[in-house]
Design an enzyme around this catalytic site. Structure first.
Site, PDB file in Angstrom:
ATOM      1  CD  GLU A 129      -1.704  -2.402   1.503  1.00  0.00           C
ATOM      2  OE1 GLU A 129      -0.524  -2.623   1.867  1.00  0.00           O
ATOM      3  OE2 GLU A 129      -2.580  -3.286   1.476  1.00  0.00           O
ATOM      4  CG  HIS A 157     -11.894  -6.074   6.149  1.00  0.00           C
ATOM      5  ND1 HIS A 157     -10.700  -6.290   6.788  1.00  0.00           N
ATOM      6  CD2 HIS A 157     -11.733  -6.549   4.883  1.00  0.00           C
ATOM      7  CE1 HIS A 157      -9.856  -6.893   5.939  1.00  0.00           C
ATOM      8  NE2 HIS A 157     -10.466  -7.049   4.777  1.00  0.00           N
TER       9      HIS A 157
END
Lengths: 349, 326
Positions: A81, A150
């Site tokens: 990322e 999440h």
């Protein structure tokens, strides 16, 4: 740049953008996909990168099939990322217009160095000689036991970084127009999409159009309480409006559409009329987007307020997984209605 | 003096190194005057890497560097006036007084970004290389970083992706054996930076970073291959900073490094070494070198006067350039 050829649609209706739809109805996900396809077609500098952007699921369908049409400019990537964000920053500095996609906003903290220290600062540090035209699509969501890693809506963290824009469309029309605007923009833009909005349908013109970043919209006019609602909370507020109408409270719903820059005027004008304010966000209460918004406008609205401002936001705990706990954790139309009643000075029915 | 070929390159490299050395020495002399209010990370002792590599680049090649950036920026052709004015915080600086010493940039010279986050610019350089690949350009991106940066994950993420996409990027590690004051051996179990691209299929090379000729020849070969589409290479140049991590002073007296270590490296002075080599080859005479020095000192004085006389930004400029308006 090809983007200068697109005329900014400044005359967008301040009431219902859907009136511009020219009859064609599209889902939020298809509106995003259409915007990406048109951006790729318009400008050879645009490319999409991210984990799984080319897989059959295509990031909840929002990138589905684009790889077939633009094979060299839809890049599946390693799961790195921070590196990815740096690659996108460098490509943007060197003249490309990358769109970086994250299937969960929770992955963005891994790239904070590149977002905060690099993307956000390079224009300023270079005295305006360099800039970073980068879009980071970040999907948020909730429910179904997604739990603590999440589910997060981290917009407030990005609202604290000068140099970055933060956009959160709630309708299919805005999803397309704001995504095209974000790609055309010369700055880093965090583009927030709520998973529950992907199936929401609305009028979406086929042609390319830009919804200006920094201009809010009144979704529903009302005289009693102003409700500023972010992203999915707009839909919850619309539900709350129905419930409240039966009880005699008429709420006005403001969808700011972008959090940075923030359309203060549209909120101030509304509060002048109603004298009451509820702010509904999907992030946490403490230091969250709702508090930041309130902080920004409080000086301008306090003399019109007839009641304390109410904030609808998440309790300060990580997201639980259990369905029972989730129900207690998340906020919905009922919470907005409750807050509006409180602001209006009525006790719960 | 040699007018063409390798001799000409070496003389140019010598001149660049001397410019960097004398520039940094001027900063050291002027710094106590407290007019330059920005932390300076000086590269005295490391001049050969910047000069040797950048001699193989054009304005259209990109260079990405770090907090110890003065040498790279000068070697890439930035004007001394724009750098010094920036160090003095003036409106006429390369970044209008917004960057200070640690974020110098000049897009016209291919210096798109300078990051003071160790390792932070490595992925950014890879992204610029990705852009070059998209455009089918023959230009390349070079990123300079220290041995401390290879402690960072960003380095490995960058090696992996650049190898995967065969990007035109040269990774140049200036191993000066210190990250702030932590020696390499306190941070890395194996002294093998040049081999670290190997697991991704990137060939790496180690060279004497105080030997400008070695740096020039090695980088020249690698850059030519990268221009032809080879994908990335990694160079480890072993060198040493004479000054402390930050500021104009040495730091051995504080116990940061042993004095004998510094003395050993000073004996390997890269500027002196090239000067000796050039004079042995008859490419540079004593008077030629002296003329060069006088010319450069004059350039620095002019730049310093410009910087001191330039105006500060207006306070209203605080709010400019946060967002791109173009």
């Amino acid at each position: 740049m090809p983007w200068t050829e697109v005329a900014v649609e400044r005359t967008i209706s301040s009431r219902s953008p859907d009136k511009n739809a020219a009859g064609r109805v599209l889902s939020y996900r298809d509106a995003l996909r259409e915007a990406l396809g048109q951006a790729l077609k318009r400008d050879p500098g645009v490319f999409i990168m991210g984990e799984g952007v080319d897989d059959p699921a295509g990031v909840f369908g929002s990138t589905a099939g684009l790889r077939e049409e633009f094979p060299s400019r839809v890049l599946d990537t390693p799961i790195a990322e921070n590196g990815l964000t740096g690659f996108a920053v460098g490509a943007a500095l060197a003249g490309m217009r990358p769109v970086l996609v994250h299937m969960r906003m929770d992955f963005l903290p891994l790239s904070f160095d590149q977002i905060l220290n690099h993307a956000a600062k390079l224009c300023y540090m270079s005295g305006g000689r360099s800039h970073v035209p980068l879009v980071i699509r970040a999907v948020i969501g909730r429910g179904w036991g997604s739990a603590a890693q999440h589910s997060q809506s981290l917009q407030a963290m990005f609202m604290q970084m000068p140099g970055i824009k933060v956009v959160a469309p709630s309708s299919a029309y805005d999803a397309k127009g704001l995504l095209l605007s974000s790609i055309a923009d010369g700055n880093p833009v965090i583009f927030i999409e709520h998973r529950w909005l992907y199936d929401v349908k609305g009028g979406v013109p086929k042609k390319e159009y830009l919804v200006p970043i920094g201009k809010g919209v009144v979704r529903r006019t009302g005289k009693d309480v102003t409700v500023v609602a972010v992203s999915l909370m707009v839909n919850e507020a619309v539900e709350a409006a129905k419930e409240l109408k039966d009880g005699g409270i008429d709420i006005e719903i403001i969808d700011p559409r972008s959090l940075v820059p923030f359309d203060e005027k549209i909120v101030v004008d509304s509060v002048k009329k109603t004298g009451r304010l509820v702010i509904a966000d999907m992030g946490w209460r403490s230091g969250g987007a709702a508090e930041i918004i309130l902080g920004r406008i409080h000086d301008r609205i306090r003399r019109y307020l007839k009641a304390d401002v109410q904030i609808v936001a998440l309790p300060d705990t990580p997201t639980p997984a259990s369905h029972r706990l989730e129900k207690a954790f998340y906020k919905n139309s009922g919470d907005i209605a409750k807050a509006a009643r409180k602001a209006y000075g009525l006790r719960k029915k | 003096m040699a007018r063409q070929g390798r001799g000409r390159d070496l003389i140019q490299i010598y001149e660049t190194m001397l410019r960097i050395r004398l520039f940094e020495e001027r900063v050291i002399r002027s710094y106590p005057g407290q007019e330059m209010k920005t932390p300076v990370h000086l590269c005295v002792g490391q001049e050969a890497v910047a000069a040797g590599v950048c001699r193989n680049l054009t304005d259209k090649d990109y260079v990405f560097t770090n907090h110890r950036c003065h040498g790279h920026c000068l070697a890439k052709g930035m004007s001394m006036s724009s750098i010094l004015a920036e160090l003095y915080g003036k409106r006429t600086g390369c970044c209008k007084g917004k960057s200070g010493s640690m974020h110098l940039s000049d897009p016209d010279r291919g210096i798109l970004a300078t990051s003071a986050i160790v390792g932070g610019n490595i992925p950014v350089a890879v992204g610029a290389a990705l852009s070059l690949k998209f455009r089918k350009s023959r230009n390349i991106a070079v990123v300079f970083f220290g041995d401390g940066a290879v402690d960072e994950g960003a380095f490995y993420e960058s090696l992996n992706f650049s190898a995967l996409k065969k990007l035109p990027v040269l990774f140049v590690c200036e191993n000066n054996f210190y990250a702030t004051n932590s020696p390499q051996k306190a941070r890395q179990p194996v002294d093998n930076i040049f081999k670290r691209g190997g697991i991704f299929g990137i060939k790496g090379f180690r060279c004497d970073g105080n030997d400008a000729v070695e740096v020039f020849d090695l980088s020249k070969g690698l850059i030519e291959k990268i221009r032809k589409g080879s994908g990335p290479y990694l160079m480890e140049c072993r060198t040493y900073r004479w000054k402390g991590h930050v500021g104009p002073d040495c730091d051995f007296e504080k116990g940061c490094r042993p004095k004998y270590e510094l003395d050993g490296w000073v004996r390997k002075c890269p500027v002196k070494r090239l000067e000796d080599k050039l004079s042995r080859k008859g490419l540079l005479t004593g008077s030629g070198a002296e003329k060069m020095r006088v010319k450069i000192e004059r350039e620095i004085s002019k730049a310093e006067n410009f910087a001191k006389r330039s105006r500060f930004p207006n306070t209203g400029e605080l709010y400019e350039d946060v967002y791109w308006k173009g």
